[in-house]
Design a protein around this motif. Structure first.
Motif, PDB file in Angstrom:
ATOM      1  N   THR A  43       0.887  -1.503   0.027  1.00  0.00           N
ATOM      2  CA  THR A  43       0.198   0.267  -0.288  1.00  0.00           C
ATOM      3  C   THR A  43       0.016   1.354  -0.322  1.00  0.00           C
ATOM      4  N   THR A  72       1.380   8.492   3.924  1.00  0.00           N
ATOM      5  CA  THR A  72       0.796   7.432   4.613  1.00  0.00           C
ATOM      6  C   THR A  72       2.628   7.548   5.530  1.00  0.00           C
ATOM      7  N   THR A 107      -7.466   1.554   2.772  1.00  0.00           N
ATOM      8  CA  THR A 107      -7.239   1.922   1.597  1.00  0.00           C
ATOM      9  C   THR A 107      -8.073   1.905   0.347  1.00  0.00           C
ATOM     10  N   ARG A 123      -4.994   8.780   2.416  1.00  0.00           N
ATOM     11  CA  ARG A 123      -3.602   7.631   2.503  1.00  0.00           C
ATOM     12  C   ARG A 123      -2.656   7.949   3.841  1.00  0.00           C
ATOM     13  N   GLN A 126      -4.700   5.146   6.098  1.00  0.00           N
ATOM     14  CA  GLN A 126      -3.244   4.449   5.914  1.00  0.00           C
ATOM     15  C   GLN A 126      -2.541   4.132   6.754  1.00  0.00           C
ATOM     16  N   TYR A 183      -5.872  -0.133  -4.921  1.00  0.00           N
ATOM     17  CA  TYR A 183      -6.361  -0.184  -3.783  1.00  0.00           C
ATOM     18  C   TYR A 183      -7.332  -0.762  -3.257  1.00  0.00           C
TER      19      TYR A 183
END
Length: 465
Positions: A43, A72, A107, A123, A126, A183
């Motif tokens: 991811t 992320t 995601t 993000r 995530q 995703y």
């Protein structure tokens, strides 16, 4: 006479500690934590090869594209330390399952985003979910593998799956026709792992009593948000007022965090660990891995597509030379145990990265993909050694009962370094008057210098006899 809230909390913690725990299942623990880690890193790396398509679909200007990469790692950096402490205190399986399930949901939400900031928020979420599963993973592994030999093998496998996720993520992203579908696939995989974890994993914890360190979590999280925002905005000019205000806020909040940690009974991180050179070496290794390694290789695929006109799949296959070899090396690195100290292994790894990056200089200007191959292979060996040594040093440098916290601290600095490294690489590569090829060469030199600084630093941080 009623007990005070603090006394009641300590009594509950003692009861949880005294409660019998089911015996750990080493095979299932290693398989599920490694699989979840691979999905989290897949991811993380998906935008590396889909950045041009994602930016075009979301109408993201060049000045904001760093946020697509930094979302992320921002969530990871802000929550890893918190997640590690929560996992040790309230249950590593609980935090792992919740984090993996949250990764699946967030995601999938990223696939539905229609604008830059919605995608960036997804993000960040995530990253926060990944922080929970990554920090708790090593705690679960340490509990399931109590012997030194077992822990060495298990952390080596887990570290290999870090690079395995990095290797497979770009290939998956390039092989699926639409970036949004990627995703969806990863989100579904995370949900399946979470469901398996509820049945296959056994709970473990090391409760300390007392209340959660909410003040420490708030000040630390806000400090990192300020720092990463400043680093990301800085590529458009470091002397602008918003950048300096954010940097100043980060410094003040970090000072406040240190004060909070000194006064609380259950700190997120034991600041006395900073006196141990093994913990410092682990922290420095994590920070410079982000700065020198992740920062460069997160941006390089996008440059290859723009400058050399490579397709997403061709870029992913070239990147696989680096990440795939790193996976193999990380699996075999346990054979170095007893022969090469972990700290020396880190120094060798950083030196190999520097050599590999220097070998790639001039390849973009020459328009040659084959000139990248030797450097990718050398840097891949270095990355494999890094990903095997860092998790082992992270759990070796703290008491076994605080393994998740030690993992969270090292990985926090890794992703702080990643945010800074991505911003630094983009800033250097795009500011050269000689064009993107010349700018990328300068960014490679910066990466090599940072890696050599890290090699010297971890060698200097040897434990006093």
């Amino acid at each position: 006479m009623t007990a005070s809230p603090a006394t009641a909390a300590q009594a509950q913690a003692a009861a949880r500690a005294a409660a019998p725990e089911s015996p750990p299942r080493p095979g299932a623990t290693l398989a599920l934590t490694s699989a979840a880690t691979a999905v989290a890193l897949m991811t993380y790396t998906t935008p590396i090869v889909t950045l041009p398509a994602t930016a075009a679909a979301l109408h993201t200007p060049l000045s904001a594209q760093a946020w697509l990469l930094n979302g992320t790692p921002l969530g990871l950096a802000a929550l890893l330390l918190v997640a590690g402490s929560l996992a040790d205190d309230y249950g590593r399986r609980r935090i792992f399952v919740l984090g993996t399930l949250a990764l699946g949901v967030t995601t999938a939400l990223g696939a539905l985003a229609t604008g830059t900031w919605l995608f960036t928020l997804a993000r960040i979420a995530q990253g926060a979910a990944s922080a929970a599963l990554l920090a708790s993973s090593l705690g679960l592994i340490v509990h399931a593998f109590p012997t030194a030999a077992g822990r060495l093998r298990a952390t080596g496998v887990w570290g290999a799956f870090v690079t395995g996720g990095i290797a497979v993520g770009p290939l998956l992203a390039a092989g699926i026709p639409h970036w949004r579908a990627v995703y969806g696939v990863l989100g579904a995989a995370a949900v399946v792992i979470a469901l398996l974890g509820t049945r296959a994993l056994t709970e473990s914890r090391s409760p300390r009593g007392g209340r959660p360190d909410f003040a420490g979590a708030a000040t630390f999280g806000l400090a990192l948000v300020s720092l990463v925002a400043a680093l990301t905005l800085g590529r458009d000019g470091w002397l602008r007022a918003p950048v300096w205000l954010l940097l100043g806020a980060a410094v003040v909040l970090l000072a406040g965090f240190a004060l909070v940690e000194r006064r609380t009974a259950t700190p997120m991180i034991d600041l006395s660990l900073l006196r141990h050179r093994g913990f410092l070496a682990s922290s420095v290794g994590g920070l410079f891995t982000g700065l020198a390694v992740i920062g460069l290789f997160s941006f390089l695929p996008a440059v290859l597509q723009r400058v050399l006109g490579m397709s997403a799949m061709d870029t992913a296959l070239l990147t696989l030379l680096w990440a795939g070899l790193a996976f193999v090396v990380a699996l075999q690195a346990r054979r170095l145990a007893g022969r090469v100290p972990t700290r020396v292994q880190l120094a060798i790894a950083f030196a190999l990265h520097a050599v590999g990056v220097i070998t790639m200089l001039g390849a973009l200007d020459a328009g040659s993909t084959t000139r990248f191959v030797p450097g990718m292979l050398i840097a891949g060996v270095g990355s494999g050694l890094l990903n095997a040594a860092l998790p082992l040093l992270a759990v070796e440098s703290v008491p076994a009962a605080r393994a998740a916290m030690g993992s969270g601290a090292q990985q926090t600095l890794r992703y702080i370094g990643s945010c800074a490294g991505v911003s630094l690489t983009i800033a250097v590569a795009t500011s050269s008057s000689g064009g993107p090829a010349r700018g990328t060469d300068i960014a490679m030199v910066v990466s090599a210098v940072l890696a050599l600084v890290a090699a010297v630093a971890v060698l200097a941080l040897r434990e006093r006899s």
